[in-house]
Enzyme design. Structure first.
Site, short mmCIF file in Angstrom:
data_model
loop_
_atom_site.label_atom_id
_atom_site.label_comp_id
_atom_site.label_asym_id
_atom_site.label_seq_id
_atom_site.Cartn_x
_atom_site.Cartn_y
_atom_site.Cartn_z
N ASP A 1 96.74 28.38 49.47
CA ASP A 1 97.27 29.75 49.59
C ASP A 1 96.75 30.53 50.80
OD1 ASP A 1 97.59 28.75 47.04
OD2 ASP A 1 96.71 30.46 46.03
N TRP B 1 88.51 31.63 44.84
CA TRP B 1 89.96 31.42 44.73
C TRP B 1 90.73 32.59 45.33
CZ3 TRP B 1 91.40 28.48 39.62
CH2 TRP B 1 90.66 27.29 39.57
N SER B 2 92.07 32.54 45.12
CA SER B 2 92.94 33.44 45.89
C SER B 2 92.76 34.92 45.58
CB SER B 2 94.40 33.08 45.64
OG SER B 2 94.70 31.93 46.36
N ASP C 1 103.46 29.45 38.10
CA ASP C 1 102.68 28.22 38.01
C ASP C 1 103.53 27.07 37.45
OD1 ASP C 1 100.36 26.80 38.30
OD2 ASP C 1 99.47 27.46 36.42
N TRP D 1 92.68 19.02 46.81
CA TRP D 1 92.19 20.31 46.34
C TRP D 1 90.77 20.16 45.78
CZ3 TRP D 1 90.38 22.61 41.91
CH2 TRP D 1 90.35 24.01 41.90
N TRP E 1 92.13 19.92 53.29
CA TRP E 1 93.11 20.57 52.40
C TRP E 1 93.20 22.07 52.69
CZ3 TRP E 1 96.45 19.73 48.28
CH2 TRP E 1 96.77 20.84 47.50
N MET E 2 94.43 22.60 52.68
CA MET E 2 94.65 24.05 52.73
C MET E 2 95.71 24.40 51.70
SD MET E 2 95.99 26.50 55.86
CE MET E 2 97.48 25.57 56.18
N ARG F 1 94.15 35.96 37.41
CA ARG F 1 94.31 35.34 38.73
C ARG F 1 94.75 36.27 39.85
NH1 ARG F 1 96.78 29.34 37.45
NH2 ARG F 1 95.63 29.09 35.51
N ASP F 2 94.12 36.10 40.98
CA ASP F 2 94.67 36.44 42.29
C ASP F 2 95.03 37.92 42.47
OD1 ASP F 2 94.58 33.65 42.28
OD2 ASP F 2 96.70 33.46 41.84
N1 DQQ Z 1 95.71 28.63 43.90
C1 DQQ Z 1 94.43 29.24 43.73
C2 DQQ Z 1 94.58 30.18 42.60
C3 DQQ Z 1 96.03 30.48 42.62
C4 DQQ Z 1 96.63 29.17 42.95
C5 DQQ Z 1 93.38 28.20 43.52
C6 DQQ Z 1 98.00 29.20 43.56
O1 DQQ Z 1 93.77 31.28 42.74
O2 DQQ Z 1 96.42 31.02 41.43
O3 DQQ Z 1 92.98 27.62 44.70
O4 DQQ Z 1 98.22 28.11 44.42
#
Ligand code: DQQ
Length: 543
Positions: A62, A121-122, A244, A86, A59-60, A155-156
């Site tokens: 972001d 995570w991202s 999202d 995932w 799996w891949m 997040r991110d």
């Molecule tokens: N994917 C990550 C999150 C991000 C989301 C989790 C977006 O950090 O918000 O693997 O695809």
């Protein structure tokens, strides 16, 4: 939130039909295949890409922390080392000298401390001179009862930029109820971070903002602008949020006040579904970086599968990356233009250039001598006969809906005309990317569609049709389309990169040398192909 480094800092959140030409599909062929296992072994992974980035298996999702450092491009990506679904998320890492051929590196970031137990995570990377190590000072930002941020709504982080006030700034995606938020954090030392009282940006009814991205663009050239040298009269800003709720990447163009650290979209530039998307098909969690070697802004984006989870498990992989795109501001100042990086053209071989040709209504023109399952094609149309254009009902404001109601098989006047890709010999399978022209209130309106409804005899795929309006004037401009075709992906760029649309398709018949490429016109009026160039694409070294 965690940082890595002494000097090169990473961030990541710690928690956390009908046939166009009246040909009926032969279900018989599909039924004779006992199951997809048999199909997969018989054809040995016909849907793996030849030049789109993907790991050898698993799996891949972001793209993370893309950068150029000492002349080497780095791409990190969300990866599950243990399977094709995932989970177990780490940052995998590959490097390249040309953004086309990639060498795998060892896993870059993985849960090595308690606070990161649920995965890496991202996030983004900010380049400092010197080393590349994970800092023991992690986590440096966190959702806490004190800052009243919910752990699932943090997040991110973006790439950091240094303000004239000597402080580093980073933006984090979040939400409160249905309102999407971009928190701004500041730091003098990159270790101790303080959340600003004012948000960088927010928008009602957009839900959770993931993978926010914020960067400057030049108003009068296609040259990229480094986030660290941002201010000046000739610069505007782009703010992107990955929603999202809809799984699309939306952006606005606007102004940034570097004193208040507030971003304001221009009038008419709106967040969310009534605004602009990077891509009207599959393209999510994208991330840009400034390529200092070539002074350009480059965009990476994740293209997920349209196949079923059980098919993903059978094939052993899921997720590819889009071909990196150069992005810059259109001269209108209202939208971005996107174009595949020039380097991808090094894979072009055996060019086929067809002469100018009138394509009568209801006709198909095969593009010969091209490896149609792995190709790059550019086609340009000139349209006349505007008097007969179909009227655009003022209620037709949703281009995706319009495309799904007026697919490739629905004859119009000016259109549908475009490309049939991954077409099987008997047209049992094809994916169509095309235009239609309508007469609007006071201008002609161009619709671009990607119709997957006939893409595969396998009934288990998501075959949603995609659509977008393209801001070109077909009376005075030619209509151009470029499609990057790669076994299970079609990345299409309409109007010289004004509207982009990416589709995942899994033909059963139209694979490898059994795939064909055609131009078509299913409108009643003729259109002229003023240019048609196609290339077979060589395989890239992808990991
Ligand atoms: N994917 C990550 C999150 C991000 C989301 C989790 C977006 O950090 O918000 O693997 O695809």
């Amino acid at each position: 939130m965690a940082i890595f480094s002494a000097r090169l800092f990473f961030f990541f959140p710690i928690l956390f039909g009908h046939g166009i030409f009246e040909l009926e599909a032969s279900h018989h062929i599909y039924q004779t295949l006992q199951n997809l296992d048999e199909f997969a072994s018989a054809t040995s992974q016909p849907h793996r890409t030849g030049y789109h980035f993907q790991p050898p298996k698993n799996w891949m999702n972001d793209p993370n922390g893309p950068m150029i450092y000492k002349g080497i491009y780095h791409l990190f990506y969300q990866y599950n080392p243990k399977g094709a679904v995932w989970g177990n998320i780490v940052w995998a890492h590959s490097t390249s000298r040309d953004l086309v051929n990639w060498t795998p590196q060892k896993l870059a970031i993985y849960p090595s401390q308690r606070s990161a137990i649920d995965g890496a995570w991202s996030g983004s990377a900010t380049i400092f001179p010197d080393e590349w190590v994970k800092s023991p000072k992690n986590p440096v930002m966190a959702p806490t009862p004190e800052n009243q941020i919910n752990a699932s709504s943090f997040r991110d982080p973006t790439t950091a930029w240094l303000g004239a006030d000597g402080r580093w700034k980073v933006v984090i995606g979040s939400r409160i109820n249905c309102k999407g938020l971009a928190y701004l954090y500041r730091s003098k030392d990159f270790v101790y971070w303080i959340k600003a009282k004012t948000l960088l940006h927010s928008a009602e009814d957009t839900g959770m903002w993931e993978c926010v991205d914020f960067f400057p663009v030049s108003v009068n050239s296609s040259v990229g602008v480094d986030m660290l040298s941002i201010l000046g009269p000739n610069v505007k800003y782009v703010f992107k949020a990955s929603l999202d709720d809809t799984k699309h990447d939306y952006y606005t163009v606007g102004e940034y006040d570097p004193v208040k650290d507030v971003y304001t979209p221009d009038e008419g530039s709106v967040d969310g579904d009534s605004g602009l998307r990077y891509d009207y098909g599959k393209f999510y969690a994208s991330k840009s970086f400034f390529d200092s070697a070539k002074n350009r802004m480059i965009l990476w984006g994740w293209i997920n599968e349209s196949s079923s989870v059980s098919d993903d498990i059978k094939k052993g992989w899921s997720g590819i990356q889009a071909i990196p795109r150069v992005i810059w501001l259109d001269k209108s100042g209202k939208q971005l233009l996107q174009w595949p990086i020039k380097e991808i053209e090094m894979l072009r071989t055996n060019a086929v250039h067809l002469p100018r040709k009138v394509l009568q209504g209801g006709s198909v023109l095969e593009v010969p001598r091209v490896t149609a399952a792995q190709a790059d094609v550019e086609i340009t149309f000139k349209v006349s006969h505007f008097r007969k254009a179909e009227g655009l009902d003022p209620s037709w404001t949703n281009p995706q809906l319009l495309c799904s109601q007026k697919g490739a098989s629905v004859r119009g006047s000016l259109g549908p005309f475009g490309l049939l890709v991954f077409a099987s010999k008997g047209m049992q399978e094809y994916t169509s990317v095309f235009f239609r022209i309508f007469k609007g209130q006071n201008k002609y309106v161009v619709l671009m569609c990607s119709d997957q409804s006939r893409s595969s005899l396998n009934p288990d795929n998501d075959k949603t049709t995609y659509g977008a309006f393209v801001d070109v004037d077909p009376v005075h401009e030619h209509l151009s389309l470029r499609s990057l075709i790669d076994h299970s992906v079609v990345e299409s760029f309409g109007g010289q990169g004004k509207s982009c649309m990416t589709a995942r398709v899994y033909p059963i018949l139209a694979i490898n040398e059994d795939a064909h490429l055609h131009a078509f016109n299913n409108g009643s009026k003729s259109v002229t192909i003023t240019r048609l160039s196609a290339w077979s694409m060589k395989k890239a070294n992808i990991n």
